[in-house]
Scaffold this motif. Sequence first.
Motif, PDB file in Angstrom:
ATOM      1  N   THR A  23     -40.972  -9.579  -6.440  1.00 37.01           N
ATOM      2  CA  THR A  23     -41.093  -8.218  -5.900  1.00 37.01           C
ATOM      3  C   THR A  23     -40.379  -7.223  -6.805  1.00 37.01           C
ATOM      4  OG1 THR A  23     -41.207  -9.076  -3.647  1.00 37.01           O
ATOM      5  CG2 THR A  23     -40.619  -6.756  -3.904  1.00 37.01           C
ATOM      6  N   ASN A  24     -39.202  -7.585  -7.309  1.00 40.05           N
ATOM      7  CA  ASN A  24     -38.466  -6.701  -8.220  1.00 40.05           C
ATOM      8  C   ASN A  24     -39.245  -6.477  -9.511  1.00 40.05           C
ATOM      9  OD1 ASN A  24     -36.351  -6.536  -6.389  1.00 40.05           O
ATOM     10  ND2 ASN A  24     -35.201  -8.231  -7.314  1.00 40.05           N
ATOM     11  N   GLN A  25     -39.863  -7.540 -10.032  1.00 39.27           N
ATOM     12  CA  GLN A  25     -40.671  -7.393 -11.247  1.00 39.27           C
ATOM     13  C   GLN A  25     -41.857  -6.468 -11.001  1.00 39.27           C
ATOM     14  OE1 GLN A  25     -41.752 -11.313 -12.470  1.00 39.27           O
ATOM     15  NE2 GLN A  25     -39.660 -11.943 -12.940  1.00 39.27           N
ATOM     16  N   ASN A  26     -42.513  -6.637  -9.852  1.00 39.02           N
ATOM     17  CA  ASN A  26     -43.651  -5.774  -9.530  1.00 39.02           C
ATOM     18  C   ASN A  26     -43.233  -4.320  -9.395  1.00 39.02           C
ATOM     19  OD1 ASN A  26     -45.363  -7.939  -9.491  1.00 39.02           O
ATOM     20  ND2 ASN A  26     -45.249  -8.273  -7.280  1.00 39.02           N
ATOM     21  N   GLN A  27     -42.064  -4.107  -8.767  1.00 41.06           N
ATOM     22  CA  GLN A  27     -41.579  -2.744  -8.607  1.00 41.06           C
ATOM     23  C   GLN A  27     -41.267  -2.118  -9.957  1.00 41.06           C
ATOM     24  OE1 GLN A  27     -41.519  -1.096  -5.693  1.00 41.06           O
ATOM     25  NE2 GLN A  27     -41.085   0.697  -6.961  1.00 41.06           N
ATOM     26  N   ALA A  28     -40.688  -2.922 -10.870  1.00 44.35           N
ATOM     27  CA  ALA A  28     -40.395  -2.418 -12.217  1.00 44.35           C
ATOM     28  C   ALA A  28     -41.678  -2.042 -12.940  1.00 44.35           C
ATOM     29  CB  ALA A  28     -39.622  -3.477 -13.015  1.00 44.35           C
ATOM     30  N   LEU A  29     -42.716  -2.861 -12.765  1.00 43.39           N
ATOM     31  CA  LEU A  29     -44.006  -2.565 -13.389  1.00 43.39           C
ATOM     32  C   LEU A  29     -44.587  -1.271 -12.837  1.00 43.39           C
ATOM     33  CD1 LEU A  29     -46.341  -3.480 -15.230  1.00 43.39           C
ATOM     34  CD2 LEU A  29     -47.284  -4.703 -13.269  1.00 43.39           C
ATOM     35  N   VAL A  96     -57.308  -2.176  -4.443  1.00 42.48           N
ATOM     36  CA  VAL A  96     -55.848  -2.112  -4.485  1.00 42.48           C
ATOM     37  C   VAL A  96     -55.246  -3.246  -3.671  1.00 42.48           C
ATOM     38  CG1 VAL A  96     -53.841  -0.743  -3.813  1.00 42.48           C
ATOM     39  CG2 VAL A  96     -55.812   0.373  -4.899  1.00 42.48           C
ATOM     40  N   GLU A  97     -55.852  -3.521  -2.513  1.00 47.49           N
ATOM     41  CA  GLU A  97     -55.351  -4.595  -1.658  1.00 47.49           C
ATOM     42  C   GLU A  97     -55.414  -5.951  -2.366  1.00 47.49           C
ATOM     43  OE1 GLU A  97     -57.609  -2.407  -0.838  1.00 47.49           O
ATOM     44  OE2 GLU A  97     -56.507  -1.128   0.566  1.00 47.49           O
ATOM     45  N   SER A  98     -56.473  -6.158  -3.144  1.00 45.15           N
ATOM     46  CA  SER A  98     -56.625  -7.421  -3.852  1.00 45.15           C
ATOM     47  C   SER A  98     -55.509  -7.620  -4.875  1.00 45.15           C
ATOM     48  CB  SER A  98     -57.989  -7.491  -4.540  1.00 45.15           C
ATOM     49  OG  SER A  98     -58.123  -8.686  -5.289  1.00 45.15           O
ATOM     50  N   TYR A  99     -55.198  -6.553  -5.627  1.00 45.46           N
ATOM     51  CA  TYR A  99     -54.118  -6.661  -6.612  1.00 45.46           C
ATOM     52  C   TYR A  99     -52.771  -6.869  -5.915  1.00 45.46           C
ATOM     53  CZ  TYR A  99     -57.230  -5.308 -10.407  1.00 45.46           C
ATOM     54  OH  TYR A  99     -58.246  -5.288 -11.329  1.00 45.46           O
ATOM     55  N   THR A 100     -52.576  -6.168  -4.789  1.00 40.73           N
ATOM     56  CA  THR A 100     -51.313  -6.312  -4.057  1.00 40.73           C
ATOM     57  C   THR A 100     -51.127  -7.741  -3.562  1.00 40.73           C
ATOM     58  OG1 THR A 100     -51.454  -4.002  -3.348  1.00 40.73           O
ATOM     59  CG2 THR A 100     -49.956  -5.447  -2.123  1.00 40.73           C
ATOM     60  N   SER A 101     -52.223  -8.339  -3.077  1.00 42.85           N
ATOM     61  CA  SER A 101     -52.128  -9.707  -2.579  1.00 42.85           C
ATOM     62  C   SER A 101     -51.809 -10.710  -3.680  1.00 42.85           C
ATOM     63  CB  SER A 101     -53.442 -10.101  -1.892  1.00 42.85           C
ATOM     64  OG  SER A 101     -54.508 -10.184  -2.835  1.00 42.85           O
ATOM     65  N   GLN A 102     -52.102 -10.319  -4.926  1.00 44.15           N
ATOM     66  CA  GLN A 102     -51.802 -11.193  -6.064  1.00 44.15           C
ATOM     67  C   GLN A 102     -50.446 -10.896  -6.682  1.00 44.15           C
ATOM     68  OE1 GLN A 102     -55.338 -11.914  -8.773  1.00 44.15           O
ATOM     69  NE2 GLN A 102     -56.235 -10.304  -7.495  1.00 44.15           N
ATOM     70  N   LYS A 120     -54.551  -0.813 -12.814  1.00 47.66           N
ATOM     71  CA  LYS A 120     -55.305  -2.050 -12.583  1.00 47.66           C
ATOM     72  C   LYS A 120     -55.445  -2.849 -13.878  1.00 47.66           C
ATOM     73  CE  LYS A 120     -57.854  -0.452  -8.527  1.00 47.66           C
ATOM     74  NZ  LYS A 120     -59.168  -0.217  -7.889  1.00 47.66           N
ATOM     75  N   VAL A 121     -55.652  -2.146 -14.991  1.00 46.16           N
ATOM     76  CA  VAL A 121     -55.717  -2.844 -16.280  1.00 46.16           C
ATOM     77  C   VAL A 121     -54.358  -3.460 -16.613  1.00 46.16           C
ATOM     78  CG1 VAL A 121     -56.135  -2.586 -18.761  1.00 46.16           C
ATOM     79  CG2 VAL A 121     -57.576  -1.377 -17.133  1.00 46.16           C
ATOM     80  N   LEU A 122     -53.273  -2.740 -16.300  1.00 42.45           N
ATOM     81  CA  LEU A 122     -51.936  -3.284 -16.538  1.00 42.45           C
ATOM     82  C   LEU A 122     -51.697  -4.522 -15.678  1.00 42.45           C
ATOM     83  CD1 LEU A 122     -49.889   0.041 -16.731  1.00 42.45           C
ATOM     84  CD2 LEU A 122     -50.523  -1.452 -18.620  1.00 42.45           C
ATOM     85  N   CYS A 123     -52.228  -4.518 -14.451  1.00 39.52           N
ATOM     86  CA  CYS A 123     -52.124  -5.716 -13.617  1.00 39.52           C
ATOM     87  C   CYS A 123     -52.880  -6.878 -14.258  1.00 39.52           C
ATOM     88  CB  CYS A 123     -52.686  -5.437 -12.224  1.00 39.52           C
ATOM     89  SG  CYS A 123     -51.597  -4.462 -11.156  1.00 39.52           S
ATOM     90  N   GLU A 124     -54.081  -6.592 -14.777  1.00 40.32           N
ATOM     91  CA  GLU A 124     -54.851  -7.642 -15.434  1.00 40.32           C
ATOM     92  C   GLU A 124     -54.101  -8.192 -16.645  1.00 40.32           C
ATOM     93  OE1 GLU A 124     -57.389  -9.083 -14.336  1.00 40.32           O
ATOM     94  OE2 GLU A 124     -58.285  -7.709 -12.875  1.00 40.32           O
ATOM     95  N   LYS A 126     -50.859  -8.290 -16.928  1.00 46.49           N
ATOM     96  CA  LYS A 126     -49.777  -9.109 -16.386  1.00 46.49           C
ATOM     97  C   LYS A 126     -50.298 -10.499 -16.025  1.00 46.49           C
ATOM     98  CE  LYS A 126     -46.634  -9.549 -12.483  1.00 46.49           C
ATOM     99  NZ  LYS A 126     -46.185  -8.992 -11.182  1.00 46.49           N
ATOM    100  N   PHE A 127     -51.439 -10.555 -15.318  1.00 55.17           N
ATOM    101  CA  PHE A 127     -52.009 -11.850 -14.954  1.00 55.17           C
ATOM    102  C   PHE A 127     -52.336 -12.669 -16.205  1.00 55.17           C
ATOM    103  CE2 PHE A 127     -53.968  -9.447 -11.133  1.00 55.17           C
ATOM    104  CZ  PHE A 127     -52.729  -9.421 -10.506  1.00 55.17           C
ATOM    105  N   PHE A 128     -52.869 -11.976 -17.223  1.00 60.15           N
ATOM    106  CA  PHE A 128     -53.220 -12.658 -18.469  1.00 60.15           C
ATOM    107  C   PHE A 128     -51.989 -13.210 -19.172  1.00 60.15           C
ATOM    108  CE2 PHE A 128     -53.558 -11.891 -23.147  1.00 60.15           C
ATOM    109  CZ  PHE A 128     -54.360 -12.978 -23.451  1.00 60.15           C
ATOM    110  N   SER A 129     -50.931 -12.404 -19.232  1.00 66.43           N
ATOM    111  CA  SER A 129     -49.721 -12.832 -19.956  1.00 66.43           C
ATOM    112  C   SER A 129     -49.057 -14.031 -19.285  1.00 66.43           C
ATOM    113  CB  SER A 129     -48.738 -11.666 -20.071  1.00 66.43           C
ATOM    114  OG  SER A 129     -48.304 -11.251 -18.786  1.00 66.43           O
ATOM    115  N   LEU A 130     -49.241 -14.180 -17.983  1.00 65.43           N
ATOM    116  CA  LEU A 130     -48.654 -15.309 -17.265  1.00 65.43           C
ATOM    117  C   LEU A 130     -49.563 -16.530 -17.243  1.00 65.43           C
ATOM    118  CD1 LEU A 130     -47.156 -13.406 -14.194  1.00 65.43           C
ATOM    119  CD2 LEU A 130     -45.925 -14.266 -16.192  1.00 65.43           C
ATOM    120  N   SER A 131     -50.778 -16.373 -17.755  1.00 62.58           N
ATOM    121  CA  SER A 131     -51.749 -17.471 -17.732  1.00 62.58           C
ATOM    122  C   SER A 131     -51.655 -18.296 -19.007  1.00 62.58           C
ATOM    123  CB  SER A 131     -53.165 -16.916 -17.580  1.00 62.58           C
ATOM    124  OG  SER A 131     -53.600 -16.335 -18.800  1.00 62.58           O
ATOM    125  N   SER A 132     -52.425 -19.355 -19.044  1.00 63.35           N
ATOM    126  CA  SER A 132     -52.487 -20.196 -20.243  1.00 63.35           C
ATOM    127  C   SER A 132     -53.582 -19.739 -21.211  1.00 63.35           C
ATOM    128  CB  SER A 132     -52.743 -21.658 -19.845  1.00 63.35           C
ATOM    129  OG  SER A 132     -53.974 -21.773 -19.142  1.00 63.35           O
TER     130      SER A 132
END
Length: 519
Positions: A23-29, A96-102, A120-124, A126-132
Motif C-alpha cells: 500500500t505504501n509503494q502504491n501511494q508513493a507511485l 480504474v477499479e481493475s487497476y486498484t484491485s491489482q 494507467k500506463v505507469l501501472c502497466e 509497474k506490473f511489467f517490472s515485477l514480472s518475468s
Amino acid sequence: LSTANKKLNDQTKSVQIQNSELTNQNQALTDQAKQKPLQQETGSLYRRSTTITKSHPTASRLRHFQRKYEAYVKQIPAEFREFYHVETIENFPQSVESYTSQGCNIAESEEETISVLEQKVLCEWKFFSLSSDVRRQIPYVVPGAQHDDQDDISLVTQGSIDRLDRLLIHVRLWKGPISVALYTKSFSEIRKSFRFFAEHEKVLRRTTFHFFFEKVLVPHKDEFYPHNYLRNCALNYTNTEYIVNIDMDFMLTRGSYQGLRKLILNPTPSSDNHHNGTSQSLVRNALQNKTLLVLPAFEFSPEGDEREDIPQDWVPRNKTVMVKHVKELKTIEPFHIRRFADGHFPTNFQKWYANKTKVIYDIEYDEGFEPYVLAKREGLPWFYSGFRGYGFNKMTWFREVDEMYFQFAVLRDFFVFHIGEKSDDHKFSRPFLKSQRNAFDTYLESKVSLLVKEGRIPQAKVHVYEESEEEDHGEESEEAGDESEEAGDESEEVENESEEAGDDGKQDSEGAGSEKIQK
C-alpha cells in the motif's frame, strides 16, 4: 490445534505487513504521478470520456489482429515461433477499479483525461517490472483518428523518446495516418512521452502510439536499439491496406501522401499499363501482385553538410529541386553511396534522374539492397528480431521478401530524404554480427523449406553470399572508412556508365554493378 492456530496467526500478521508495504509503494507511485498533473497543462487534450469509446480499437478489431498474428505464425518454423513472441496487453486500458484491485491506485477525475491514461500506463509498467517478461507491447495507447479505408496508406515508423522531435516533421509533411512504436525502458520515459503528447496535441491527431516496454538485463547488449521488434509492433497494428515503412530520420516530401493515394486510386490507360493490367491503377496493380515500390533515398553530401545556409531539418520540396541539388549544386547524393553503395545501388539512380519512364520502372533485387518502400500490408513477413543496434536489421528483411518471390519497382516521382546527423547507433562486434547472420540464415532456410512444402512459393532461390567489407557494413571497419573518399569519387563514373548501358533497368543495374565490384 493450539500450535496450528499460532502458526496461522503468525502467517496472517506477515501477510498484513506485506500488504501494508505494498500500500505504501502504491501511494508513493500515486504521489509521484501527481507531482506534475497534466490536467491543467493540457486542457481538453485527448479527453477519453468520448474519445476512447469511439476511436479506441474494439474487441472485434483486436480479434482481427489476433487472427492475422496466428495466420502469420503458421508461416514460421515451429522452432522459431517463440523467438518472435512478445507479450501483448490487449485489454488496455482497464477500468480504474481493475487497476486498484491489482494493487495500483489511480487518482480519478471527473473526465478521463490524458493524466488518467498516463497513470494507467505507469501501472502497466509497474506490473511489467515485477514480472518475468523481458518485453511487452501495448497497442493503441494513444489512438489517432481511425482510417479504415482499404485504399489508405499509413506511415509506419518507430523511435525512442529522444527521436520524437523528428516525428513532428513527419506529421507536418505526411497528412495521412501514422503508426508509431515507442521504445520505453523506464518510468521517467513514460512521463516524458505523455508530456510530449500534451504539448503537441493538435498536430498528433492522426498519429497512433504503441508502447514497447523492454528491460535492460544484459549490459553491453540490451542497450542496443531493437529496431526490428519495434518495426514489427508498428507494422502489426496498422489498420490501412498499404504502408510506407520508414525510419524516423527519413522524410517524404509535402504532398507525398496525397500523390501516392492518387496513384493507387486513379486508373491508368492501358497503353501505360504494368503487369498486364487494363483499367486498374498501374500502381495498385503492382502492389496487388507482390511488388514493393522503392522510394529512392538521398542525404546531404559532404559539401551539403558544410553549407550553413541549409537547415538540418530541410527537405527538398519536389523531384526537380532534388535533381538540381544532386546534379548542379552537388549538395545531395544517394544515401550511403560512399559508405555502403550496395544498400541502394539497385535503385538505378541514373534512370530516376532521367525521368523518361512510366510512373514506376522495374528493377532487380541484389544482395545487400535495403530501400524504403511502399507496400501492401497483407502478406509481408515480419522483421527478424535477432539483430539489435546497427547492422543487417533491415537488409535481412529484404532478403526474406526476395525469397518469397516479391518483385521490386521504383516510384519515378517520389523519394525520401535523410535529415539530421549521421547515425550513431551502437555497433556489435564482428563475431556477434556474424553469429546473428548465421542464425538468420538457418531461420530463413527453415522458413523457405516450409513455404515450398506448403506450396506457398514454387522453390527455394539459390543465393551465393560472400563476406566482404562492404556487405559487413554493420561493423563499418576502419579500412572501409579509409576507402570511402575513393569510392565517392568513383560513384559518379559508375553511374555514368550505367546510363550508357541503356534504358533497360536490369541490364543497367547488372552492368554498373559489375563495374562497381571490380573497382
